[in-house]
Design an enzyme around this catalytic site. Structure first.
Site, PDB file in Angstrom:
ATOM      1  CB  VAL A  15      -0.980   0.001   1.205  1.00 54.61           C
ATOM      2  CG1 VAL A  15      -1.893   1.215   1.125  1.00 54.61           C
ATOM      3  CG2 VAL A  15      -1.803  -1.282   1.242  1.00 54.61           C
ATOM      4  CE  LYS A 107      -7.310  -5.599   6.554  1.00 56.82           C
ATOM      5  NZ  LYS A 107      -6.968  -5.519   5.152  1.00 56.82           N
ATOM      6  N   GLY A 136     -11.011  -2.008   0.321  1.00 59.91           N
ATOM      7  CA  GLY A 136     -10.011  -1.432  -0.585  1.00 59.91           C
ATOM      8  C   GLY A 136     -10.481  -0.232  -1.377  1.00 59.91           C
ATOM      9  CE  LYS A 207     -11.069  -5.892   4.808  1.00 63.27           C
ATOM     10  NZ  LYS A 207     -10.815  -6.879   3.758  1.00 63.27           N
TER      11      LYS A 207
HETATM   12  N1  LIG Z   1      -2.313  -5.094   0.718  1.00 67.49           N
HETATM   13  C1  LIG Z   1      -3.566  -4.769   0.551  1.00 67.49           C
HETATM   14  O1  LIG Z   1      -4.152  -5.040  -0.492  1.00 67.49           O
HETATM   15  C2  LIG Z   1      -4.317  -4.066   1.643  1.00 67.49           C
HETATM   16  C3  LIG Z   1      -5.668  -3.733   1.424  1.00 67.49           C
HETATM   17  C4  LIG Z   1      -6.362  -3.028   2.405  1.00 67.49           C
HETATM   18  C5  LIG Z   1      -5.730  -2.697   3.574  1.00 67.49           C
HETATM   19  N2  LIG Z   1      -4.427  -3.068   3.783  1.00 67.49           N
HETATM   20  C6  LIG Z   1      -3.799  -2.700   5.040  1.00 67.49           C
HETATM   21  O2  LIG Z   1      -2.729  -1.799   4.786  1.00 67.49           O
HETATM   22  C7  LIG Z   1      -1.701  -1.986   5.736  1.00 67.49           C
HETATM   23  C8  LIG Z   1      -0.397  -2.291   5.023  1.00 67.49           C
HETATM   24  O3  LIG Z   1      -0.555  -3.461   4.257  1.00 67.49           O
HETATM   25  P1  LIG Z   1       0.500  -3.904   3.133  1.00 67.49           P
HETATM   26  O4  LIG Z   1      -0.159  -4.984   2.360  1.00 67.49           O
HETATM   27  O5  LIG Z   1       1.042  -2.728   2.416  1.00 67.49           O
HETATM   28  O6  LIG Z   1       1.630  -4.566   4.041  1.00 67.49           O
HETATM   29  P2  LIG Z   1       3.097  -4.967   3.608  1.00 67.49           P
HETATM   30  O7  LIG Z   1       3.231  -5.069   2.134  1.00 67.49           O
HETATM   31  O8  LIG Z   1       3.483  -6.129   4.450  1.00 67.49           O
HETATM   32  O9  LIG Z   1       3.941  -3.695   4.082  1.00 67.49           O
HETATM   33  C9  LIG Z   1       4.135  -3.360   5.425  1.00 67.49           C
HETATM   34  C10 LIG Z   1       5.183  -2.284   5.502  1.00 67.49           C
HETATM   35  O10 LIG Z   1       5.342  -1.930   6.873  1.00 67.49           O
HETATM   36  C11 LIG Z   1       6.725  -1.899   7.174  1.00 67.49           C
HETATM   37  N3  LIG Z   1       6.916  -2.232   8.580  1.00 67.49           N
HETATM   38  C12 LIG Z   1       6.658  -3.398   9.214  1.00 67.49           C
HETATM   39  N4  LIG Z   1       6.992  -3.298  10.509  1.00 67.49           N
HETATM   40  C13 LIG Z   1       7.485  -2.047  10.674  1.00 67.49           C
HETATM   41  C14 LIG Z   1       8.020  -1.355  11.783  1.00 67.49           C
HETATM   42  N5  LIG Z   1       8.111  -1.922  12.986  1.00 67.49           N
HETATM   43  N6  LIG Z   1       8.436  -0.079  11.603  1.00 67.49           N
HETATM   44  C15 LIG Z   1       8.350   0.502  10.383  1.00 67.49           C
HETATM   45  N7  LIG Z   1       7.848  -0.106   9.298  1.00 67.49           N
HETATM   46  C16 LIG Z   1       7.438  -1.368   9.458  1.00 67.49           C
HETATM   47  C17 LIG Z   1       7.380  -2.918   6.267  1.00 67.49           C
HETATM   48  O11 LIG Z   1       8.750  -2.604   6.139  1.00 67.49           O
HETATM   49  P3  LIG Z   1       9.736  -3.422   5.141  1.00 67.49           P
HETATM   50  O12 LIG Z   1       9.227  -3.138   3.759  1.00 67.49           O
HETATM   51  O13 LIG Z   1      11.077  -2.817   5.371  1.00 67.49           O
HETATM   52  O14 LIG Z   1       9.635  -4.859   5.520  1.00 67.49           O
HETATM   53  C18 LIG Z   1       6.559  -2.713   4.990  1.00 67.49           C
HETATM   54  O15 LIG Z   1       7.125  -1.685   4.225  1.00 67.49           O
HETATM   55  C19 LIG Z   1      -2.195  -3.103   6.665  1.00 67.49           C
HETATM   56  O16 LIG Z   1      -2.851  -2.548   7.768  1.00 67.49           O
HETATM   57  C20 LIG Z   1      -3.191  -3.845   5.806  1.00 67.49           C
HETATM   58  O17 LIG Z   1      -4.191  -4.519   6.566  1.00 67.49           O
HETATM   59  C21 LIG Z   1      -3.706  -3.731   2.834  1.00 67.49           C
END
Ligand SMILES: NC(=O)c1ccc[n+]([C@@H]2O[C@H](COP(=O)([O-])OP(=O)(O)OC[C@H]3O[C@@H](n4cnc5c(N)ncnc54)[C@H](OP(=O)(O)O)[C@@H]3O)[C@@H](O)[C@H]2O)c1
Length: 433
Positions: A15, A107, A136, A207
């Site tokens: 995201v 969420k 989303g 959600k």
């Molecule tokens: N993916 C989707 O389609 C989607 C849809 C709706 C909502 N969401 C929500 O959006 C949020 C992010 O999801 P995502 O899919 O983008 O997750 P993701 O791809 O796993 O990315 C998470 C990011 O957070 C960073 N991170 C993890 N622990 C951290 C810490 N302690 N300090 C600083 N940064 C940290 C990670 O760093 P590194 O890159 O260095 O590992 C990574 O860049 C979540 O709450 C998820 O539920 C996601």
């Protein structure tokens, strides 16, 4: 034009990287619609040296994400890390108490702590926005909070987890088992290696708790959501449901009843020609019934970089425009404490499948238990008769209280000719209540 609005991004995964990409690609339109330029000033993630889809070197890097809350050159903190507690919660709390707006896609965080965080936002006169947290790219938070705000909402229901919908859609198409299709979804990247949050219904429950609060003006109450996932859905039930004119979907349903608010997530049989049954694959769909608007339906991609980041940026633009809408549509002090209706009090029609060794008299015994518990049968379907082999016998029953249905099934399970514990699936009807 006004001064630029300065963004600090915590999390550069799917995201976070998506947000930076769209801000770059659609910069001119976004600035025009915001009335000011939107610029990213600082970023944070776990590993500075990771290969990413975005070039993070052009922004100020912070090793500790919570420091974003103290930066003078950050007006809005984007929390795109995830998790109901830990760094995400710490960052959001610090940002709000330091007078910074927060936009999040998280969420789990909002489902568990939404009311308290909304209170902090109000006390500090800043926004807490979370359009991306539910479904989303579908603007369902705005639809409830803004577009439908003239209405009393009777019911909101929908498919809010693309992984489950992908699995159920493909089980129906191919006749394959849950485990087989889950495996395929993991290979294709539609399901996490650890799929618990998705397939056990927890993600949908997060959600639904958020949507219920927006719909009914009540405090977010995740603990009140009855949650069941899709592991028990089997190809035979999908097939038999089809013969009866239904599809099987994992729905989140929040309903205002005379006794209080029902919030439940479980597999549902829905009429095969209903709009919600046509939401297939990884798509999400949400239906909102309002007292004056009637039924409205929203469909789109519920996850992925583009759709989710699109919702995050919509929240940023609202803030840039100066919109200051309470997080749940009304000030926190006006949110009610929801009176939760227990699942045992749920009232609705049911599908029940028994595996029966064709023994004379079994129907009479089943009918006796139905009568004892005041359950009225609507239809019965027996697939074939193979002497000595268990055959499925399917009943649908008229509206019944869940408590009575469960007791009936427990009794039926003890009949000697019933060779496995009966399967029960709730049927969702869509006439207005
Ligand atoms: N993916 C989707 O389609 C989607 C849809 C709706 C909502 N969401 C929500 O959006 C949020 C992010 O999801 P995502 O899919 O983008 O997750 P993701 O791809 O796993 O990315 C998470 C990011 O957070 C960073 N991170 C993890 N622990 C951290 C810490 N302690 N300090 C600083 N940064 C940290 C990670 O760093 P590194 O890159 O260095 O590992 C990574 O860049 C979540 O709450 C998820 O539920 C996601």
């Amino acid at each position: 034009m006004n001064n630029p609005l300065r963004i600090g991004v915590a999390g550069l995964g799917t995201v976070g990287a998506g947000v930076i990409e769209i801000l770059h690609a659609n910069n001119a339109q976004i600035s025009a619609r915001s009335g000011r330029e939107i610029i990213v000033t600082a970023v944070s993630a776990r590993d500075k040296n990771k290969d990413r889809n975005v070039n993070s070197d052009i922004f100020k890097w912070l090793d500790n994400a919570t420091e974003l809350a103290n930066q003078d050159d950050v007006d809005i903190v984007l929390e795109l890390i995830g998790g109901s507690d830990g760094v995400a919660k710490e960052l959001v709390e610090s940002a709000l108490s330091n007078g910074k707006h927060v936009v999040t896609a998280n969420k789990a965080l909002i489902a568990h702590h939404g009311t308290a965080l909304a209170r902090m936002a109000e006390q500090n006169d800043v926004c807490l926005s979370f359009e991306a947290a539910v479904a989303g790219g579908i603007p369902i938070v705005k639809a409830l909070r803004d577009g439908l705000t003239a209405n009393n909402i009777d019911r909101i229901y929908g498919i809010m987890n693309g992984t489950c919908n992908y699995i159920l859609t493909n089980m129906a198409k191919s006749g394959r088992s849950f485990a087989d299709v889950l495996d395929e979804a993991q290979t294709l990247g539609y399901a996490e290696t650890d799929p618990i949050f998705d397939v056990d219904g927890i993600d949908t429950a997060h959600k639904l708790a958020i949507l219920a609060s927006l719909a009914f003006g009540s405090e977010v109450d995740f603990a009140a959501v009855y949650t069941e996932g899709i592991r028990q859905v089997s190809p035979i039930d999908i097939q038999l449901a089809e013969r009866l004119g239904y599809g099987i979907k994992l729905l989140g349903v929040a309903k205002q009843t005379l006794n209080g608010i029902e919030q439940r997530v479980h597999p549902c049989m829905v009429p095969i020609d209903s709009p919600i049954n046509h939401v297939s694959g990884v798509f999400n769909g949400v239906v909102v019934d309002g007292d004056f608007v009637d039924s409205t339906i929203y469909e789109g991609r519920g996850a992925g970089a583009g759709p989710t980041a699109s919702a995050v940026i919509a929240d940023i633009i609202d803030i840039a425009r100066g919109l200051r809408i309470p997080a749940f549509g009304v000030p926190v002090k006006l949110l009610t404490k929801p009176n939760t209706v227990a699942m045992s009090e749920h009232y609705g029609p049911y599908y029940v499948r028994l595996m029966v060794v064709d023994a004379p008299g079994v129907f009479a015994e089943v009918a006796g238990y139905l009568r004892d518990h005041n359950v009225s049968m609507e239809s019965v379907l027996q697939q074939s008769r193979d002497l000595g082999e268990p055959v499925p016998v399917v009943m649908t029953v008229h509206e019944t209280k869940e408590f009575d249905m469960v007791n009936t099934i427990n009794d039926i399970a003890n009949i000697e000719a019933v060779v496995e514990y009966p399967t029960m699936i709730r049927i969702e009807t869509f006439q207005k209540h």
